[in-house]
Design an enzyme around this catalytic site. Structure first.
Site, PDB file in Angstrom:
ATOM      1  N   ARG A 236       0.866  -1.173   0.000  1.00  0.00           N
ATOM      2  CA  ARG A 236       0.000   0.000   0.000  1.00  0.00           C
ATOM      3  C   ARG A 236       0.906   1.227   0.000  1.00  0.00           C
ATOM      4  O   ARG A 236       1.962   1.231   0.666  1.00  0.00           O
ATOM      5  CB  ARG A 236      -0.900   0.037   1.239  1.00  0.00           C
ATOM      6  CG  ARG A 236      -2.074  -0.903   1.213  1.00  0.00           C
ATOM      7  CD  ARG A 236      -3.159  -0.492   0.219  1.00  0.00           C
ATOM      8  NE  ARG A 236      -4.302  -1.387   0.251  1.00  0.00           N
ATOM      9  CZ  ARG A 236      -4.457  -2.454  -0.538  1.00  0.00           C
ATOM     10  NH1 ARG A 236      -3.542  -2.764  -1.440  1.00  0.00           N
ATOM     11  NH2 ARG A 236      -5.547  -3.198  -0.451  1.00  0.00           N
ATOM     12  N   GLU A 265      -3.808   7.550  -4.037  1.00  0.00           N
ATOM     13  CA  GLU A 265      -4.214   7.089  -5.367  1.00  0.00           C
ATOM     14  C   GLU A 265      -5.507   7.780  -5.812  1.00  0.00           C
ATOM     15  O   GLU A 265      -6.395   7.966  -4.978  1.00  0.00           O
ATOM     16  CB  GLU A 265      -4.432   5.567  -5.339  1.00  0.00           C
ATOM     17  CG  GLU A 265      -3.140   4.839  -5.070  1.00  0.00           C
ATOM     18  CD  GLU A 265      -3.286   3.320  -5.038  1.00  0.00           C
ATOM     19  OE1 GLU A 265      -4.353   2.794  -5.423  1.00  0.00           O
ATOM     20  OE2 GLU A 265      -2.326   2.664  -4.618  1.00  0.00           O
ATOM     21  N   HIS A 283      -1.639   0.423  -9.807  1.00  0.00           N
ATOM     22  CA  HIS A 283      -2.257  -0.534  -8.872  1.00  0.00           C
ATOM     23  C   HIS A 283      -2.880  -1.725  -9.632  1.00  0.00           C
ATOM     24  O   HIS A 283      -4.093  -1.943  -9.577  1.00  0.00           O
ATOM     25  CB  HIS A 283      -3.303   0.156  -7.981  1.00  0.00           C
ATOM     26  CG  HIS A 283      -3.535  -0.594  -6.697  1.00  0.00           C
ATOM     27  ND1 HIS A 283      -3.895   0.017  -5.512  1.00  0.00           N
ATOM     28  CD2 HIS A 283      -3.462  -1.926  -6.415  1.00  0.00           C
ATOM     29  CE1 HIS A 283      -4.039  -0.897  -4.576  1.00  0.00           C
ATOM     30  NE2 HIS A 283      -3.774  -2.085  -5.101  1.00  0.00           N
TER      31      HIS A 283
HETATM   32  P1  NAP Z   1      -0.379 -11.587   4.494  1.00  0.00           P
HETATM   33  O1  NAP Z   1      -0.331 -12.978   3.990  1.00  0.00           O
HETATM   34  O2  NAP Z   1      -1.250 -11.266   5.660  1.00  0.00           O
HETATM   35  O3  NAP Z   1       1.127 -11.130   4.804  1.00  0.00           O
HETATM   36  C1  NAP Z   1       1.432  -9.933   5.409  1.00  0.00           C
HETATM   37  C2  NAP Z   1       2.697 -10.131   6.219  1.00  0.00           C
HETATM   38  O4  NAP Z   1       3.078  -8.866   6.777  1.00  0.00           O
HETATM   39  C3  NAP Z   1       2.505 -11.112   7.396  1.00  0.00           C
HETATM   40  O5  NAP Z   1       3.562 -12.047   7.366  1.00  0.00           O
HETATM   41  C4  NAP Z   1       2.563 -10.206   8.616  1.00  0.00           C
HETATM   42  O6  NAP Z   1       3.143 -10.826   9.743  1.00  0.00           O
HETATM   43  C5  NAP Z   1       3.476  -9.091   8.133  1.00  0.00           C
HETATM   44  N1  NAP Z   1       3.315  -7.879   8.932  1.00  0.00           N
HETATM   45  C6  NAP Z   1       2.176  -7.318   9.376  1.00  0.00           C
HETATM   46  N2  NAP Z   1       2.442  -6.213  10.098  1.00  0.00           N
HETATM   47  C7  NAP Z   1       3.801  -6.085  10.125  1.00  0.00           C
HETATM   48  C8  NAP Z   1       4.683  -5.164  10.712  1.00  0.00           C
HETATM   49  N3  NAP Z   1       4.218  -4.142  11.446  1.00  0.00           N
HETATM   50  N4  NAP Z   1       6.010  -5.344  10.535  1.00  0.00           N
HETATM   51  C9  NAP Z   1       6.463  -6.409   9.835  1.00  0.00           C
HETATM   52  N5  NAP Z   1       5.670  -7.327   9.251  1.00  0.00           N
HETATM   53  C10 NAP Z   1       4.353  -7.162   9.370  1.00  0.00           C
HETATM   54  O7  NAP Z   1      -0.831 -10.574   3.342  1.00  0.00           O
HETATM   55  P2  NAP Z   1      -0.577 -10.701   1.776  1.00  0.00           P
HETATM   56  O8  NAP Z   1      -1.679 -11.450   1.152  1.00  0.00           O
HETATM   57  O9  NAP Z   1       0.819 -11.150   1.539  1.00  0.00           O
HETATM   58  O10 NAP Z   1      -0.761  -9.172   1.338  1.00  0.00           O
HETATM   59  C11 NAP Z   1       0.063  -8.157   1.851  1.00  0.00           C
HETATM   60  C12 NAP Z   1      -0.476  -6.805   1.433  1.00  0.00           C
HETATM   61  O11 NAP Z   1      -0.256  -6.605   0.049  1.00  0.00           O
HETATM   62  C13 NAP Z   1      -1.998  -6.626   1.585  1.00  0.00           C
HETATM   63  O12 NAP Z   1      -2.360  -6.264   2.895  1.00  0.00           O
HETATM   64  C14 NAP Z   1      -2.320  -5.550   0.585  1.00  0.00           C
HETATM   65  O13 NAP Z   1      -2.280  -4.295   1.206  1.00  0.00           O
HETATM   66  C15 NAP Z   1      -1.204  -5.664  -0.437  1.00  0.00           C
HETATM   67  N6  NAP Z   1      -1.663  -6.130  -1.762  1.00  0.00           N
HETATM   68  C16 NAP Z   1      -1.528  -5.311  -2.831  1.00  0.00           C
HETATM   69  C17 NAP Z   1      -1.899  -5.764  -4.078  1.00  0.00           C
HETATM   70  C18 NAP Z   1      -1.746  -4.896  -5.286  1.00  0.00           C
HETATM   71  O14 NAP Z   1      -2.591  -4.964  -6.169  1.00  0.00           O
HETATM   72  N7  NAP Z   1      -0.705  -4.086  -5.370  1.00  0.00           N
HETATM   73  C19 NAP Z   1      -2.424  -7.042  -4.250  1.00  0.00           C
HETATM   74  C20 NAP Z   1      -2.563  -7.836  -3.138  1.00  0.00           C
HETATM   75  C21 NAP Z   1      -2.162  -7.368  -1.890  1.00  0.00           C
HETATM   76  P3  NAP Z   1       2.338 -11.822  10.715  1.00  0.00           P
HETATM   77  O15 NAP Z   1       2.282 -13.139  10.026  1.00  0.00           O
HETATM   78  O16 NAP Z   1       3.143 -11.822  11.953  1.00  0.00           O
HETATM   79  O17 NAP Z   1       0.961 -11.246  10.885  1.00  0.00           O
HETATM   80  C1  GLV Z   2      -5.133  -5.288  -3.673  1.00  0.00           C
HETATM   81  O1  GLV Z   2      -4.500  -4.291  -3.567  1.00  0.00           O
HETATM   82  C2  GLV Z   2      -5.524  -6.126  -2.592  1.00  0.00           C
HETATM   83  O2  GLV Z   2      -5.305  -5.774  -1.429  1.00  0.00           O
HETATM   84  O3  GLV Z   2      -6.091  -7.190  -2.883  1.00  0.00           O
END
Ligand code: NAP
Ligand code: GLV
Length: 318
Positions: A236, A265, A283
């Protein structure tokens, strides 16, 4: 009478199939005006939202007491006020897992494009300014064999690590909790943030946006990075201080960046728009046809589950 469901933007058709037993209103493809949204949500039992809608207390109150579920068609849910939902007994769901590989592809695409200066090259070709192959033309650092620092080692961060293995990269990560199983499976090493920033060549950010991660990377962190460093952000926008990033890129504090997300955005910091050493995507992290279908279906099925009194597969616990 069928319960009312509001779908806040046009979504892939697949996502509407689970909703066929409800009275469904789908707003247009464009982001709805706030007033339109507050009017349209009146009387809804379920809302299928996207990340562009601010699902706050005012929105939930506009829906009324019958609102049972908000299914956010995204894995990130920083656009939803989880406390307000819990206070009102509204279940919130998201779409984890189904977009890991596609979003990791986007992160790796930006990483390669930023390092190997694809954006600059394309602009030269399109402007008719390409004269010939040049021994020193558009050189950038190798990606293969380098040290990759992954910030946030969850679903997407680990999918990026799998790609990095194919490029012979050394995989290091920082996360708020250790991921020992993934460390073993992916040959990854945990480092604290300070050490990660000082030693890696490439960085890819995959934390959610929370109070703790806002401006996780800003001016002090750019000071610690190598001048050859390349930063990619597909998490984000506010996780990176965009003004500080623009300064770091302009002053050569780091080599390049690849961004898919921005602080406000669809606005992009004006200084970034002027720079050659940043690749800017709008995005599109999860924007493959197959993955958007899966996200829509995941949200639609969870919304239906809650309205049927069943447990959804992806509840957000807050
Ligand atoms: P996820 O599986 O929940 O992974 C997030 C990771 O971040 C977890 O391992 C979590 O640790 C860690 N984390 C949370 N808070 C933290 C902190 N303060 N310091 C260090 N690590 C921290 O989520 P994901 O599916 O990989 O997605 C991650 C993010 O990507 C989403 O929340 C979204 O905002 C973004 N995203 C963007 C797009 C796009 O289109 N650009 C697409 C998809 C997702 P824990 O396991 O300890 O909780
Ligand atoms: C996209 O940004 C998502 O969080 O799925």
């Amino acid at each position: 009478m069928a319960e009312r469901v509001l779908v806040t933007r046009e979504i892939p058709e697949e996502g509407l199939r689970p909703l066929k037993d409800f009275e469904v209103t789908v707003l247009s493809e464009k982001i709805p005006e706030r007033g339109e949204l507050l009017e349209a949500v009146k009387g809804a039992a379920g809302v299928l939202s996207t990340l562009t809608e601010n699902v706050d207390a005012e929105f939930m109150d506009a829906a009324g007491d019958g609102l049972k579920v908000v299914a956010n068609m995204a894995v990130g849910y920083d656009n939803v006020d989880i406390d307000a939902a819990q206070e009102r007994g509204v279940v919130v769901t998201n779409t984890p897992g189904v977009l890991d590989e596609t979003t990791a592809d986007t992160a790796f695409m930006l990483l390669l494009a930023a390092a190997r200066r694809l954006g600059e090259g394309e602009r030269i070709v399109r402007a008719g300014r390409w004269e010939a192959w040049g021994p020193k033309m558009l050189t950038g650092p190798d990606v293969w064999g380098k040290r990759l620092g992954i910030l946030g080692f969850g679903g997407i961060g680990q999918a990026v690590a799998r790609r990095a293995r194919g490029f012979g990269m050394e995989i290091l990560y920082y996360n708020r909790s250790r991921k020992e199983e993934a460390e073993r499976a992916l040959g990854a090493q945990y480092l604290d943030l300070d050490e990660l920033l000082r030693t890696c060549d490439f960085f890819s950010i995959h934390t959610p946006l929370t109070e703790e991660t806002k401006h996780l990377i800003g001016a002090p962190e750019f000071e610690k990075m190598k001048t050859e460093a390349v930063l990619v952000n597909t998490s984000r926008g506010p996780v990176v201080d965009e003004a500080a990033l623009a300064d770091a890129l302009a002053e050569g504090r780091i080599f390049a960046a690849g961004l898919d997300v921005y602080e406000e955005e669809p606005k992009v910091h004006p200084k970034l728009l002027e720079l050659e050493n940043v690749v800017l995507a709008p995005h599109i992290g999860s924007a493959s046809i197959e993955t958007r279908d899966k996200m829509a279906v995941t949200a639609g099925e969870d919304l239906r589950a809650v309205l049927r009194g069943e447990r959804p597969k992806n509840p957000v616990e807050g």
